[in-house]
Enzyme design. Structure first.
Site, PDB file in Angstrom:
ATOM      1  N   GLY A  59       0.830  -1.200   0.000  1.00  0.00           N
ATOM      2  CA  GLY A  59       0.000   0.000   0.000  1.00  0.00           C
ATOM      3  C   GLY A  59       0.865   1.250   0.000  1.00  0.00           C
ATOM      4  N   CYS A  86       5.172  -6.099   1.634  1.00  0.00           N
ATOM      5  CA  CYS A  86       5.516  -4.681   1.711  1.00  0.00           C
ATOM      6  C   CYS A  86       4.763  -4.010   2.870  1.00  0.00           C
ATOM      7  CB  CYS A  86       5.256  -4.002   0.365  1.00  0.00           C
ATOM      8  SG  CYS A  86       6.170  -2.459   0.154  1.00  0.00           S
ATOM      9  N   TYR A  87       3.785  -3.150   2.616  1.00  0.00           N
ATOM     10  CA  TYR A  87       3.045  -2.521   3.711  1.00  0.00           C
ATOM     11  C   TYR A  87       2.405  -3.590   4.586  1.00  0.00           C
ATOM     12  CZ  TYR A  87      -0.110   0.495   6.321  1.00  0.00           C
ATOM     13  OH  TYR A  87      -0.757   1.145   7.346  1.00  0.00           O
ATOM     14  N   HIS A 176       8.002  -7.398  -3.684  1.00  0.00           N
ATOM     15  CA  HIS A 176       6.726  -7.772  -4.305  1.00  0.00           C
ATOM     16  C   HIS A 176       6.872  -9.085  -5.077  1.00  0.00           C
ATOM     17  CE1 HIS A 176       4.333  -4.153  -3.452  1.00  0.00           C
ATOM     18  NE2 HIS A 176       5.486  -3.519  -3.506  1.00  0.00           N
ATOM     19  N   GLU A 178       4.537 -10.806  -6.328  1.00  0.00           N
ATOM     20  CA  GLU A 178       3.473 -10.976  -7.323  1.00  0.00           C
ATOM     21  C   GLU A 178       3.852 -10.465  -8.703  1.00  0.00           C
ATOM     22  OE1 GLU A 178       2.431  -7.049  -5.173  1.00  0.00           O
ATOM     23  OE2 GLU A 178       3.561  -8.892  -4.830  1.00  0.00           O
ATOM     24  N   GLY A 231     -18.623  -8.966 -29.948  1.00  0.00           N
ATOM     25  CA  GLY A 231     -17.474  -9.524 -30.655  1.00  0.00           C
ATOM     26  C   GLY A 231     -16.202  -9.400 -29.850  1.00  0.00           C
ATOM     27  N   GLY A 232     -16.276  -8.691 -28.703  1.00  0.00           N
ATOM     28  CA  GLY A 232     -15.139  -8.600 -27.807  1.00  0.00           C
ATOM     29  C   GLY A 232     -14.944  -9.882 -27.023  1.00  0.00           C
ATOM     30  N   VAL A 233     -13.866  -9.962 -26.282  1.00  0.00           N
ATOM     31  CA  VAL A 233     -13.519 -11.194 -25.575  1.00  0.00           C
ATOM     32  C   VAL A 233     -14.596 -11.598 -24.576  1.00  0.00           C
ATOM     33  CG1 VAL A 233     -11.884 -12.256 -23.965  1.00  0.00           C
ATOM     34  CG2 VAL A 233     -11.044 -10.847 -25.852  1.00  0.00           C
ATOM     35  N   ASP A 234     -15.013 -10.665 -23.712  1.00  0.00           N
ATOM     36  CA  ASP A 234     -15.916 -11.015 -22.617  1.00  0.00           C
ATOM     37  C   ASP A 234     -17.272 -11.509 -23.124  1.00  0.00           C
ATOM     38  OD1 ASP A 234     -13.851 -10.141 -21.006  1.00  0.00           O
ATOM     39  OD2 ASP A 234     -14.681  -8.134 -20.783  1.00  0.00           O
ATOM     40  N   SER A 235     -17.912 -10.749 -24.011  1.00  0.00           N
ATOM     41  CA  SER A 235     -19.227 -11.162 -24.492  1.00  0.00           C
ATOM     42  C   SER A 235     -19.130 -12.426 -25.344  1.00  0.00           C
ATOM     43  CB  SER A 235     -19.901 -10.034 -25.280  1.00  0.00           C
ATOM     44  OG  SER A 235     -19.243  -9.778 -26.500  1.00  0.00           O
ATOM     45  N   SER A 236     -18.014 -12.608 -26.050  1.00  0.00           N
ATOM     46  CA  SER A 236     -17.838 -13.813 -26.865  1.00  0.00           C
ATOM     47  C   SER A 236     -17.749 -15.059 -25.988  1.00  0.00           C
ATOM     48  CB  SER A 236     -16.578 -13.693 -27.726  1.00  0.00           C
ATOM     49  OG  SER A 236     -16.695 -12.641 -28.657  1.00  0.00           O
ATOM     50  N   LYS A 376      -9.387 -11.203 -16.571  1.00  0.00           N
ATOM     51  CA  LYS A 376      -9.355 -11.240 -18.034  1.00  0.00           C
ATOM     52  C   LYS A 376      -8.547 -12.424 -18.564  1.00  0.00           C
ATOM     53  CE  LYS A 376     -10.548  -8.631 -21.670  1.00  0.00           C
ATOM     54  NZ  LYS A 376     -11.850  -7.996 -21.836  1.00  0.00           N
TER      55      LYS A 376
END
Length: 520
Positions: A59, A86-87, A176, A178, A231-236, A376
């Protein structure tokens, strides 16, 4: 088996780090379900979550500041492993009786840690010299460990780069783990969730799909579902997942606003309607959108108009359908996180997503959001397993308003047609050269200015196209892609030779910050 794929779960308490979502993603990549909540999550909610382990994020604040955030005391009383980053390490140390002070030397960027004692967290992360390269980002540092803790690594300016109390299974790192800049970052995260917390690895695409199909079938039953397919990734991925779960009870509405990439409308219909057999209604609304945008030059006004017209067209198509009970949306986990932060005032929305929201009252559907707990990269992996071609799933991001915000100033069909051709040439050459996958986002921008050119023995007074390509991991910061000059030359030559209405091509060498990735 799949009904319990979230039984092993890691709780991430967010103290405001820019990397917090990355922690959750790394845990999931290790095959373990994780969720992220604000640091002040109540004790009852933490107990109800029933975590196998807890991670305290980094943070921007200092533990010395009045009112600075603290971890709920229940975190240290629950009897589960805790990892402070870290924090998170600093507040854990101070809350358990250690000391934290402002460092004389601030560490930001790469650093070499000397591993003095490889505990369960650091095992198999150091090289033959007992060192490891990590990513530091801190001003304060722990100067006295709490009782029970022993140092496990250090740097010349940070005596306690990591420490642990293995009896209580408390671990802290000043760096970090990650981020990919840290060597063996995957190993360290895996050590925590598997070796220390005892989690399995049931969180994977195949199990997620199996579980989600069962959940969708239980939620929807014999009812009908409507989906706005862009036609985007999510709706497809939502379309493919729902089709697998409920078959012909799904109807998709694809609003063709005339602001899509070259041949994209036909490609969407071929992929989903022809190849997958999904019911897709194509609403050809190009003239309607262009009429509404005539004379509008302000970017935010253009976005609002495009959003409003989309809702109206979608609503008109929805009213033609009978017995629709559910509306499916491609909401994903980052959308949920940002919305939650906005509601409690802890952060600002970075960017609003463009799912079908704000429908008229007479279209009061129940929501189906099968991706709302997925990141995503997880959505993309699901799409590939569901049979959507990788070249569609791993395409660069495309803005919700489409070419409407890549045409600077007023939007006209002439401009959109020119931009589509230029953008297609750009992407073709990036793919052919291998640079498409090296860049995170690349596109062409239409400039509403004309420049003099020379064609043969004549002069050409035509439009200018700008090319934009960036390299980034998280899209929060980005640098312009250092494309080879011969590649830029080839792209520029093709655009000017093949599009008679373009006389000049320029390449955008702005990084983010201070520039943004999109021009509008």
């Amino acid at each position: 088996m799949t009904t319990n794929i979230t039984q092993d779960r890691i709780l991430i308490l967010d103290f405001g780090s820019q990397y917090s979502q990355l922690i959750a993603r790394r845990v999931r990549e290790a095959g373990v379900y994780s969720e992220m909540y604000a640091y002040d999550m109540s004790a009852d909610d933490i107990r109800a979550f029933n975590p196998k382990g807890i991670i305290l994020s980094g943070g921007p604040e200092s533990v010395h500041e009045e009112g600075s955030p603290r971890a709920p005391q229940i975190v240290f009383e629950l009897g589960v492993p805790v990892l402070g980053i870290c924090y998170g390490f600093q507040t854990m140390s101070e809350q358990l009786g250690g000391k934290v002070e402002a460092g004389e030397v601030h560490e930001f960027g790469y650093a070499k840690i000397d591993v003095v004692q490889a505990d369960k967290l650091l095992q198999n992360t150091q090289d033959q010299h007992n060192q490891s390269q990590v990513w530091m980002s801190h001003g304060d540092k722990v100067t006295q460990l709490a009782d029970g803790f022993t140092v496990t690594s250090s740097t010349p300016s940070c005596a306690f780069a990591s420490a642990s109390d293995e009896k209580r299974q408390f671990y802290g790192v000043q760096f970090h783990p990650e981020v990919t800049h840290t060597d063996k970052s995957e190993t360290l995260i895996s050590n925590f969730v598997h070796a220390i917390c005892g989690c399995g690895n049931a969180w994977n695409s195949e199990n997620i799909i199996e579980l989600r199909i069962k959940q969708l079938q239980e939620q929807i039953g014999d009812n009908q579902v409507l989906l706005g397919l862009s036609g985007g990734v999510d709706s497809s991925v939502v379309a493919a997942l729902l089709h697998k779960a409920i078959g012909d009870k799904l109807t998709c509405v694809f609003v063709d606003n005339g602001l899509l990439r070259l041949n994209e409308g036909d490609a969407v219909m071929q992929m989903f309607a022809d190849n997958m057999g999904i019911k897709v209604i194509r609403a050809d609304a190009e003239s309607r959108f262009l009429t509404a945008l005539a004379g509008i030059t302000d970017p935010e006004s253009k976005r609002k108009i495009i959003g409003r017209e989309f809702i109206e067209v979608f609503s008109e198509e929805a009213r033609k359908l009978d017995s629709i009970k559910f509306l499916a949306q491609g909401t994903i986990y980052p959308d949920v996180i940002e919305s939650a932060k906005t509601k409690n005032g802890k952060a600002h929305v970075i960017k609003s997503h463009h799912n079908v929201g704000g429908l008229p009252d007479d279209l009061a559907f129940e929501l189906v959001e099968p991706l709302r707990d997925l990141f995503k990269d997880e959505v993309r992996k699901l799409g590939v397993v569901l049979g959507i071609p990788a070249h569609m799933i791993y395409r660069h991001p495309f803005p919700g308003p489409g070419l409407g915000v890549r045409i600077l100033g007023e939007v006209k069909k002439e401009y959109a047609d020119i931009l589509r051709l230029a953008d297609d040439i750009f992407i073709q050459e990036l793919r052919a050269s291998g640079w498409y996958d090296k860049t995170a986002q690349a596109f062409a921008v239409f400039q509403p200015v004309k420049s003099v050119g020379v064609v043969g023995d004549g002069r050409r007074y035509a439009w200018v196209i700008a090319l934009r390509a960036v390299e980034t991991v998280d899209f929060m910061t980005a640098r312009f892609a250092h494309l080879p000059y011969d590649l830029v030359d080839k792209i520029s030559t093709r655009i000017m030779n093949e599009i008679r209405d373009v006389s000049r091509v320029v390449y955008d060498v702005s990084s983010k910050p201070p520039a943004t990735i999109e021009w509008e």
